[in-house]
Design a protein around this motif. Structure first.
Motif, PDB file in Angstrom:
ATOM      1  N   TYR A  11       0.836  -1.205   0.000  1.00 26.46           N
ATOM      2  CA  TYR A  11       0.000   0.000   0.000  1.00 26.46           C
ATOM      3  C   TYR A  11       0.869   1.253   0.000  1.00 26.46           C
ATOM      4  CZ  TYR A  11      -2.982   3.685   1.910  1.00 26.46           C
ATOM      5  OH  TYR A  11      -3.625   4.869   2.122  1.00 26.46           O
ATOM      6  N   ILE A  86     -10.848   4.419  -0.950  1.00 26.94           N
ATOM      7  CA  ILE A  86      -9.808   3.905  -0.062  1.00 26.94           C
ATOM      8  C   ILE A  86     -10.417   3.226   1.164  1.00 26.94           C
ATOM      9  CG2 ILE A  86      -9.371   6.015   1.313  1.00 26.94           C
ATOM     10  CD1 ILE A  86      -6.705   3.676  -0.162  1.00 26.94           C
ATOM     11  N   GLY A  87     -11.571   3.751   1.590  1.00 26.07           N
ATOM     12  CA  GLY A  87     -12.226   3.181   2.776  1.00 26.07           C
ATOM     13  C   GLY A  87     -12.708   1.763   2.548  1.00 26.07           C
ATOM     14  N   MET A  89     -11.265  -0.368   0.491  1.00 26.92           N
ATOM     15  CA  MET A  89     -10.142  -1.251   0.155  1.00 26.92           C
ATOM     16  C   MET A  89      -9.846  -2.188   1.329  1.00 26.92           C
ATOM     17  SD  MET A  89      -8.637  -0.991  -2.743  1.00 26.92           S
ATOM     18  CE  MET A  89      -9.460  -0.214  -4.115  1.00 26.92           C
ATOM     19  N   PRO A  90      -9.232  -3.321   1.058  1.00 22.42           N
ATOM     20  CA  PRO A  90      -8.950  -4.247   2.167  1.00 22.42           C
ATOM     21  C   PRO A  90      -7.810  -3.760   3.060  1.00 22.42           C
ATOM     22  CG  PRO A  90      -8.174  -5.147   0.095  1.00 22.42           C
ATOM     23  CD  PRO A  90      -8.876  -3.897  -0.239  1.00 22.42           C
ATOM     24  N   LEU A  91      -8.034  -2.597   3.626  1.00 21.66           N
ATOM     25  CA  LEU A  91      -7.058  -1.978   4.534  1.00 21.66           C
ATOM     26  C   LEU A  91      -7.832  -1.487   5.744  1.00 21.66           C
ATOM     27  CD1 LEU A  91      -5.401   0.311   1.858  1.00 21.66           C
ATOM     28  CD2 LEU A  91      -4.247  -1.623   2.919  1.00 21.66           C
ATOM     29  N   SER A  92      -7.335  -1.824   6.912  1.00 17.43           N
ATOM     30  CA  SER A  92      -8.002  -1.296   8.103  1.00 17.43           C
ATOM     31  C   SER A  92      -7.578   0.154   8.292  1.00 17.43           C
ATOM     32  CB  SER A  92      -7.629  -2.128   9.327  1.00 17.43           C
ATOM     33  OG  SER A  92      -6.257  -1.976   9.589  1.00 17.43           O
ATOM     34  N   ARG A  93      -8.314   0.850   9.095  1.00 13.69           N
ATOM     35  CA  ARG A  93      -7.971   2.266   9.322  1.00 13.69           C
ATOM     36  C   ARG A  93      -6.594   2.399   9.967  1.00 13.69           C
ATOM     37  NH1 ARG A  93     -13.220   5.968  10.697  1.00 13.69           N
ATOM     38  NH2 ARG A  93     -14.463   5.285   8.941  1.00 13.69           N
ATOM     39  N   LYS A  94      -6.316   1.475  10.891  1.00 13.95           N
ATOM     40  CA  LYS A  94      -5.010   1.593  11.552  1.00 13.95           C
ATOM     41  C   LYS A  94      -3.883   1.317  10.557  1.00 13.95           C
ATOM     42  CE  LYS A  94      -5.415  -2.891  13.826  1.00 13.95           C
ATOM     43  NZ  LYS A  94      -5.715  -3.522  15.090  1.00 13.95           N
ATOM     44  N   THR A  95      -4.134   0.423   9.603  1.00 14.48           N
ATOM     45  CA  THR A  95      -3.104   0.162   8.583  1.00 14.48           C
ATOM     46  C   THR A  95      -2.885   1.413   7.733  1.00 14.48           C
ATOM     47  OG1 THR A  95      -3.715  -2.146   8.506  1.00 14.48           O
ATOM     48  CG2 THR A  95      -2.489  -1.311   6.627  1.00 14.48           C
ATOM     49  N   SER A 250      -9.218   6.830  13.543  1.00  9.21           N
ATOM     50  CA  SER A 250      -9.977   5.589  13.692  1.00  9.21           C
ATOM     51  C   SER A 250     -11.431   5.878  14.039  1.00  9.21           C
ATOM     52  CB  SER A 250      -9.333   4.688  14.748  1.00  9.21           C
ATOM     53  OG  SER A 250      -9.292   5.364  15.972  1.00  9.21           O
TER      54      SER A 250
ATOM     55  N   GLY B  49     -17.159  -0.994   5.080  1.00 12.95           N
ATOM     56  CA  GLY B  49     -16.196  -0.430   6.024  1.00 12.95           C
ATOM     57  C   GLY B  49     -15.826   1.027   5.793  1.00 12.95           C
ATOM     58  N   VAL B  50     -16.529   1.690   4.889  1.00  9.01           N
ATOM     59  CA  VAL B  50     -16.230   3.119   4.673  1.00  9.01           C
ATOM     60  C   VAL B  50     -16.790   3.930   5.849  1.00  9.01           C
ATOM     61  CG1 VAL B  50     -16.507   5.085   3.122  1.00  9.01           C
ATOM     62  CG2 VAL B  50     -16.318   2.781   2.174  1.00  9.01           C
ATOM     63  N   ASP B  67     -13.367  -3.814  11.537  1.00 10.80           N
ATOM     64  CA  ASP B  67     -12.425  -3.099  10.669  1.00 10.80           C
ATOM     65  C   ASP B  67     -11.171  -3.953  10.549  1.00 10.80           C
ATOM     66  OD1 ASP B  67     -11.218  -1.140   9.155  1.00 10.80           O
ATOM     67  OD2 ASP B  67     -10.458  -0.054  10.899  1.00 10.80           O
ATOM     68  N   GLU B  69      -8.644  -6.367   7.964  1.00 13.20           N
ATOM     69  CA  GLU B  69      -8.258  -6.539   6.553  1.00 13.20           C
ATOM     70  C   GLU B  69      -8.695  -7.872   5.975  1.00 13.20           C
ATOM     71  OE1 GLU B  69      -4.113  -5.493   6.221  1.00 13.20           O
ATOM     72  OE2 GLU B  69      -4.554  -3.630   7.264  1.00 13.20           O
ATOM     73  N   LYS B  72     -12.219  -7.515   5.135  1.00  8.88           N
ATOM     74  CA  LYS B  72     -12.383  -6.564   4.021  1.00  8.88           C
ATOM     75  C   LYS B  72     -11.912  -7.143   2.694  1.00  8.88           C
ATOM     76  CE  LYS B  72     -12.367  -2.003   4.829  1.00  8.88           C
ATOM     77  NZ  LYS B  72     -11.791  -0.690   5.101  1.00  8.88           N
ATOM     78  N   GLN B  73     -11.066  -8.158   2.755  1.00  4.07           N
ATOM     79  CA  GLN B  73     -10.655  -8.832   1.509  1.00  4.07           C
ATOM     80  C   GLN B  73     -11.864  -9.496   0.836  1.00  4.07           C
ATOM     81  OE1 GLN B  73      -7.956  -9.337  -0.388  1.00  4.07           O
ATOM     82  NE2 GLN B  73      -6.390  -8.292   0.789  1.00  4.07           N
ATOM     83  N   MET B 100      -3.598  -4.746  -3.717  1.00  2.96           N
ATOM     84  CA  MET B 100      -4.536  -4.635  -2.606  1.00  2.96           C
ATOM     85  C   MET B 100      -5.268  -5.955  -2.332  1.00  2.96           C
ATOM     86  SD  MET B 100      -4.407  -1.599  -1.328  1.00  2.96           S
ATOM     87  CE  MET B 100      -2.661  -1.649  -1.593  1.00  2.96           C
ATOM     88  N   TYR B 101      -5.628  -6.644  -3.420  1.00  2.00           N
ATOM     89  CA  TYR B 101      -6.438  -7.866  -3.261  1.00  2.00           C
ATOM     90  C   TYR B 101      -5.586  -9.104  -3.526  1.00  2.00           C
ATOM     91  CZ  TYR B 101     -10.686  -5.151  -2.828  1.00  2.00           C
ATOM     92  OH  TYR B 101     -11.653  -4.289  -2.379  1.00  2.00           O
TER      93      TYR B 101
END
Lengths: 662, 298
Positions: A11, A86-87, A89-95, A250, B49-50, B67, B69, B72-73, B100-101
């Motif tokens: 990322y 971006i929200g 995407m498979p990314l947590s907020r902390k990431t 977060s 998760g937005v 939240d 990953e 979210k995947q 990303m995926y």
């Protein structure tokens, strides 16, 4: 929280890739400009005094590069349409937060590392005299400074999704506290009238506050130098802002992305805080008319702020908020001033008070100074009064420490160094510290602000290695800028025939404990050294004139050993630009010649770039002829026929075996 | 399966989702229909998760949504307002998605790009709105995410491309067992794509059913008799709507078509025509049954 788990390299790479042009531009711009500046100044063998000297461009970019990096790493996260992207995407907020924070810090490191390598490279390839300690100090100070600004910007972005609000918040977090502090401290307790009564003296001291923000330290202290306190403060605050930023991020409601604060009260508080500089200006006004004008401008700003941030409060509410916010800010100033006033009044009844002013009877103080009262130890009042009289004329006021020579009423002369102990509010005098340099190995030899070449340095060190004393002046980290004026104000008087050099001292310069340390050595103590320096003076003066003949001024000419017949004075002065090819030719031709000080000789004083140089020659008649051709502009009266005097000197030169052709 | 229970979300004082309950079965195409501002996008954003929910529970395959990953995947979301990085080409964007995926199928993506005749090296900014949508759909499909959310994504796509995408969606469901959630404010856009439909109204799912069930259980007839007749003659049928113009009546009936056809023929009608119902008509009549004026909802 496992930081490594929260860091997503892929990322980060993608994030950097999307803004690669901006990041590349700002990563390389500062180091390249720094290198160019260093190269530009590298040929005159000037050493760099302080952090500002080599970090000037670094400071300029301190408020640009971290902000740009922050926008590149985080900016799109807070925009309305990209927040979805971006929200989801498979990314947590902390990431997202941790990866981008670490990414920005890494970029800052790279930028500073490039500047560091650039500094060393320039120093290696050119003649720039950079102390490695100074360069490392710049590296750490600026790196932490950049990280600090970066975390502040990130926090501001986390607090508000609106770009304009982010700018406002960044400015408020960075500058509000130091601005208020500097403003209040510079305005509290300033004596309005000067009293001739010597019983009452104020001593002005430079406030020792170290602000978090390096730029504010420049404003407050007038210098930009390494400060461990500031670094620790910035580090601690950076960590706190990172944690706060993460917490806000977060919890952030991305439905408000791109919008200003949702709650009107938060909007009002932030808007109210932006009134601080306006109120500060308002409080400075001396007339009702001026105050009303500023008030009007402030109110217009108050309304415009809402337009810019897309808020539409009702007018009457807005006016009411303006009055309340203005009143609160003024009250805040008054409270802060009262806190400082209490400090100033401390022990006021017990002290004999003195005004410390300069020769023009102006209180020696400025934006970084404020007044407080000091008391003296028993029996010291008389000396102190004399001392302060001397100081009052010298303007040599330097961060609670004043030093110089003093002659007391009974004719006793001693060197003094006066300290002010702020905690005990006492002042005392101490003999000036004289010491021998531990080792000359790491020290660079300079005359005025110019470092001598390696060969000359070796010779000088050999000549003074066994001398008993040199004077050590530690220019504290925050005072290092004084070195410039310090070296330029060296006495220029010629003490005797061996001391014809323009500088009375040579300096051994070293960078230790984050500050420039100058060991001064009196040249006229050592005959061999004097001759060596003179030879060097002639060579270097010839070089300077060769390179910059149009910008070099011939300020003064002094003649020696010409009065054998008792007819003449020993000095002739001449002022003006050296637009005379003959003098230039003389210097070029005679630069390598040895000078015999037992015969008539002339010392020519040149000035270039506000630094004085001298040239010594036995070709006195030639010098006088050239001066005569130029009409003796501004010469000191000599009651003799000038042609006769030239002929007389020519004769002395011939009889002493010295001849030259014109 | 996604099971949403009591989901609530407010924007300031405005409640956008109010105690919403719905179930999205795995391996189906779920159509989320509702007027503008009904909360379709908000629902999708919360699930992907937005946005953060205010209250309620979202379970994904039996686990509470976090939240995280890994969870979210499983999702990919194509919003209505598309976003692409500035100066990015399709090639760059596909690389981004690949990073990303984990299961991103870049070959599949390039195949679709080729089929749809998109230039992979052209900047996406310079694409038409439809081409941008196609790009976003390609990226989403190539992720092989378990749950794909398309927010009004198919609105305005030309029929040829639409047909191609429809097939692509079907094969994704078949091959990977994906679940597709599509939202629209236009029922016609969803009619030929979805298996299930949920009607979102005032922050809640008002009505939820399989389209096939709806279509087979609800039908429209035109009927006429020699004699005079009224709605009373059809009391054995579940009549959703009855309109009579002179001697011909148009009736919307709900029930088993075979049974009803037999019964109606026994009544010796002069005319008996079974007409197809559009999804919109089905919804209109269903809403009327529930006491809502469908036109006011849209």
């Amino acid at each position: 929280m496992n930081l490594i788990k929260c860091f997503n390299m892929k990322y980060l790479i993608e994030n950097i890739k999307k803004s690669k042009m901006a990041i590349a531009l700002f990563t390389f711009a500062m180091p390249i400009l720094t290198i160019l500046v260093l190269i530009n100044y590298s040929d005159d063998r000037t050493y760099y005094y302080d952090v500002y000297e080599i970090g000037g461009i670094n400071i300029f970019f301190m408020y640009i590069i971290p902000v740009v990096f922050s926008i590149c790493m985080f900016g799109y996260v807070y925009k309305k349409n990209s927040a979805d992207f971006i929200g989801s995407m498979p990314l947590s907020r902390k990431t997202i937060f941790i990866t981008n924070t670490i990414g920005g810090i890494v970029l800052i490191f790279i930028t500073q590392l490039l500047a560091l390598v650039g500094c060393f490279a320039v120093s290696a390839f050119f003649d720039s005299i950079l102390f490695s300690g100074l360069v490392w100090d710049v590296f750490w100070y600026q790196t932490i400074g950049y990280i600090f600004v970066y975390t502040v910007t990130n926090l501001a972005m986390s607090l508000s999704g609106n770009a304009r609000m982010q700018i406002v918040l960044t400015l408020l977090i960075l500058f509000l506290v130091p601005f208020t502090s500097i403003y209040v401290k510079s305005n509290v307790g300033m004596p309005q009238t000067f009293q001739d009564n010597v019983e009452e003296v104020y001593f002005s001291y430079i406030d020792d506050t170290v602000y978090v923000d390096p730029f504010m330290n420049i404003i407050a202290n007038g210098s930009y130098s390494y400060s461990a306190k500031a670094i620790v403060k910035m580090l601690v605050l950076s960590v706190i802002y990172c944690i706060l930023g993460y917490f806000c991020f977060s919890k952030k409601k991305f439905e408000n992305a791109g919008e200003s604060f949702e709650k009107p009260i938060i909007h009002l508080i932030v808007k109210g805080l932006t009134l601080v500089p306006f109120v500060a200006i308002l409080m400075e006004m001396n007339s009702i008319e001026e105050a009303l004008l500023i008030l009007g401008i402030t109110f217009i700003y108050w309304l415009i702020y809402d337009l810019v941030t897309n808020k539409r409060p009702k007018l009457w509410k807005n006016i009411l908020a303006f009055i309340i916010a203005g009143a609160l800010v003024i009250a805040g100033f008054i409270v802060e001033e009262s806190i400082y006033s209490k400090y100033i009044d401390y022990k006021s009844d017990e002290m004999s008070r003195l005004y410390l002013s300069n020769a023009r009877k102006v209180i020696v103080t400025d934006i970084r100074a404020q007044d407080c009262r000091i008391s003296f130890k028993e029996g010291f009042e008389e000396d102190a009064a004399v001392l302060l009289d001397m100081i009052a004329e010298s303007e040599d006021l330097n961060r609670g420490r004043i030093e110089g020579e003093i002659y007391t009423n009974n004719g006793q002369k001693y060197k003094y160094r006066m300290y002010v102990n702020y905690e005990k509010l006492e002042a005392y005098v101490k003999e000036k510290e004289l010491t021998k340099a531990d080792s000359l190995d790491d020290k660079r030899v300079a005359i005025s602000k110019y470092i001598v070449n390696a060969e000359m340095e070796k010779q000088i060190k050999q000549l003074i290695a066994n001398d008993e004393f040199v004077e050590r002046n530690v220019l504290y980290a925050n005072e290092s800028y004084y070195i410039s004026s310090y070296v330029n104000s060296m006495p220029m008087e010629i003490k005797d025939e061996y001391s014809v050099i323009p500088k009375y001292y040579i300096n051994l310069i070293e960078y230790e404990d984050h500050s420039i340390v100058v060991y001064t050595y009196e040249i006229n103590k050592n005959e061999a050294l004097t001759k060596l320096i003179l030879e060097m003076c002639n060579t270097s003066t010839a070089e300077i004139i060769k390179k910059n003949s149009y910008d070099v001024y011939l300020n003064k000419v002094k003649l020696f050993n010409i009065n054998t017949s008792g007819k003449y004075g020993d000095s002739i002065y001449l002022y003006g630009p050296m637009n005379d090819g003959e003098i230039e030719k003389l210097v070029m031709e005679s630069a390598e010649e040895e000078v015999d000080f037992t015969k008539p000789f002339a010392v020519l004083y040149f000035e270039y770039d506000r630094v004085d140089f001298c040239f010594v020659t036995n070709k006195v008649a030639k010098v006088l002829t050239d001066i005569e051709e130029r009409g003796f502009v501004g010469y000191e009266e000599v009651n003799v026929d000038k042609q006769e005097m030239i002929a007389d000197i020519e004769m002395q030169e011939v009889t002493s075996g010295e001849t030259y052709s014109q | 399966m996604i099971k949403i229970t009591g989901l609530t979300k407010s924007f300031g004082t405005k409640k956008v989702l109010d105690n919403l309950n719905c179930t999205i079965k795995t391996g189906s195409i779920y159509g989320l229909i509702g007027a503008n501002g009904a909360g379709k996008s908000t629902l999708m954003r919360i699930v992907t998760g937005v946005f953060k929910k205010d209250a309620g529970s979202i379970e994904v395959d039996g686990k509470e949504l976090e939240d995280d990953e890994k969870i979210k995947q499983k999702f990919v979301y194509v919003p209505d307002d598309l976003f692409f990085f500035k100066n990015y080409t399709i090639k760059d964007t596909l690389k981004f998605y690949k990073n990303m995926y984990k299961d991103f199928d870049i070959d599949y993506a390039y195949e679709m790009v080729k089929t749809l005749n998109l230039n992979e090296l052209q900047r996406i900014e310079s694409f038409s709105k439809g081409m941008k949508r196609q790009t976003a759909i390609i990226c989403a499909l190539a992720t092989n995410a378990e749950y794909m959310f398309f927010d009004e994504t198919f609105d305005g796509i030309d029929p040829v491309v639409r047909n191609y995408i429809k097939k692509a969606l079907a094969s994704k469901i078949e091959e990977k067992g994906c679940t597709i959630i599509v939202s629209s404010h236009n029922l016609r856009e969803l009619e030929d794509i979805c298996d299930n439909l949920g009607l979102l109204y005032k922050g809640g799912i008002l009505f939820e059913s399989e389209i096939n069930t709806l279509k087979t259980n609800m039908f429209k007839i035109q009927i006429s008799f020699k004699r005079d007749f009224s709605e009373e003659d059809f009391k054995d049928f579940k009549v959703l709507n009855f309109k009579k113009t002179e001697s011909v009546a148009t009736i919307i009936l709900e029930g088993n078509r075979g049974e009803y056809e037999e019964k109606l023929n026994d009544m010796n009608p002069l005319i008996l025509d079974f007409l197809p119902l559009t999804l919109e008509e089905i919804f209109i009549y269903q809403m009327e049954v529930l006491g809502y004026e469908f036109n006011q909802m849209f």
